[in-house]
Design an enzyme around this catalytic site. Sequence first.
Site, short mmCIF file in Angstrom:
data_model
loop_
_atom_site.label_atom_id
_atom_site.label_comp_id
_atom_site.label_asym_id
_atom_site.label_seq_id
_atom_site.Cartn_x
_atom_site.Cartn_y
_atom_site.Cartn_z
N GLU A 65 0.85 -1.20 0.00
CA GLU A 65 0.00 0.00 0.00
C GLU A 65 0.88 1.24 0.00
OE1 GLU A 65 -3.42 0.15 2.55
OE2 GLU A 65 -3.68 2.30 2.19
N GLU A 118 4.68 5.02 3.77
CA GLU A 118 4.07 6.30 4.18
C GLU A 118 5.16 7.16 4.83
OE1 GLU A 118 0.79 7.94 4.07
OE2 GLU A 118 2.31 9.34 4.69
N ASP A 171 -2.96 12.28 -2.94
CA ASP A 171 -3.11 13.75 -3.01
C ASP A 171 -3.43 14.15 -4.44
OD1 ASP A 171 -2.34 14.15 -0.26
OD2 ASP A 171 -0.32 13.61 -0.88
C1 LIG Z 1 -4.66 12.17 0.95
S1 LIG Z 1 -3.71 11.10 1.94
C2 LIG Z 1 -4.61 9.56 1.86
C3 LIG Z 1 -4.25 8.64 2.97
C4 LIG Z 1 -4.93 7.26 2.97
N1 LIG Z 1 -4.59 6.49 1.79
C5 LIG Z 1 -6.43 7.35 3.12
O1 LIG Z 1 -7.15 7.03 2.16
O2 LIG Z 1 -6.89 7.77 4.20
C6 LIG Z 1 -2.33 10.74 0.85
C7 LIG Z 1 -1.16 10.10 1.59
O3 LIG Z 1 -0.15 9.75 0.64
C8 LIG Z 1 1.11 9.98 1.24
N2 LIG Z 1 2.09 10.15 0.14
C9 LIG Z 1 2.21 11.22 -0.68
N3 LIG Z 1 3.21 11.01 -1.56
C10 LIG Z 1 3.72 9.78 -1.29
C11 LIG Z 1 4.78 9.02 -1.84
N4 LIG Z 1 5.51 9.48 -2.87
N5 LIG Z 1 5.05 7.81 -1.31
C12 LIG Z 1 4.31 7.34 -0.27
N6 LIG Z 1 3.30 8.02 0.30
C13 LIG Z 1 3.00 9.23 -0.21
C14 LIG Z 1 0.91 11.21 2.10
O4 LIG Z 1 1.87 11.32 3.13
C15 LIG Z 1 -0.51 10.99 2.62
O5 LIG Z 1 -0.53 10.33 3.86
#
Ligand SMILES: C[S@@+](CC[C@H](N)C(=O)[O-])C[C@H]1O[C@@H](n2cnc3c(N)ncnc32)[C@H](O)[C@@H]1O
Length: 239
Positions: A61, A86, A135
């Site tokens: 994930e 994460e 995001d």
């Molecule tokens: C909008 S949040 C969604 C979190 C979760 N998937 C949910 O549905 O509740 C997007 C997440 O992606 C992580 N993220 C952003 N860019 C990433 C990357 N390049 N690799 C891993 N995680 C990343 C951010 O830190 C954030 O926690």
Amino acid sequence: MADTRPRTLYGRRRGKPLRPGRRDVLERLLPRLRIDVAGYQGRVLEPRELFDETVEAVWLEVGFGAGEHLSALARAHPHIGFIGCEPFINGVARLLADVDQHGLGNVRVVMDDARILLDCLGQGSIGRAFLLFPDPWPKRRHNRRRFVVPDNIAAMANVLADGAQWRIATDHMDYCRWILDHMTRSAQFSWLARRPADWRTRPDDWPPTRYEEKGMEAGRPPVFLGFERRRRIQPVKQP
Ligand SMILES: C[S@@+](CC[C@H](N)C(=O)[O-])C[C@H]1O[C@@H](n2cnc3c(N)ncnc32)[C@H](O)[C@@H]1O
């Protein structure tokens, strides 16, 4: 072979100071469960070897947020190994609190950018991948920061096994169109939806996340997209 080009991570690594309980669980579990991807520069990371028990497959994930989806799947599938990626430390602490509470032995964590992990993983070594509510970077000039871009699609295609699913959810309709446009152009994936209910309804084996709930409350129903890694073409053996 690991890619050593510097990457810019768009997003936070830290939020509010951690509560003492969360800090304690992080300090206790992270050293044992963390995968130090920097240590794999130039070496292939074979994900099954990360787990103490033999696992049937390894699922990944990307951006698990607070980890509720990952934790629910890890509980439902004890014979699958899970890698959660994460970079946000507060999210990692929340997931590890769940791992601790449920005594999960099948979860490992990369507290870094998923692109670094994808560069290390062996070809075809991942049985299923999840990218939930990434995001959306809605401003046009920021669109290129989105996770679903050709380089990352190719990297994901490389690590997924033939026939493996990549599940993506979003509640942002412009990103949804972007994802479909990029994924349907990729020669390595096919979209599994046959009728509208397939993308409008969350499958029973797809636990909800905090972002999904936030989106629903704000009147943004999500879409659930499933893509299959197409079979690799085997080279024809010469007689
Ligand atoms: C909008 S949040 C969604 C979190 C979760 N998937 C949910 O549905 O509740 C997007 C997440 O992606 C992580 N993220 C952003 N860019 C990433 C990357 N390049 N690799 C891993 N995680 C990343 C951010 O830190 C954030 O926690």
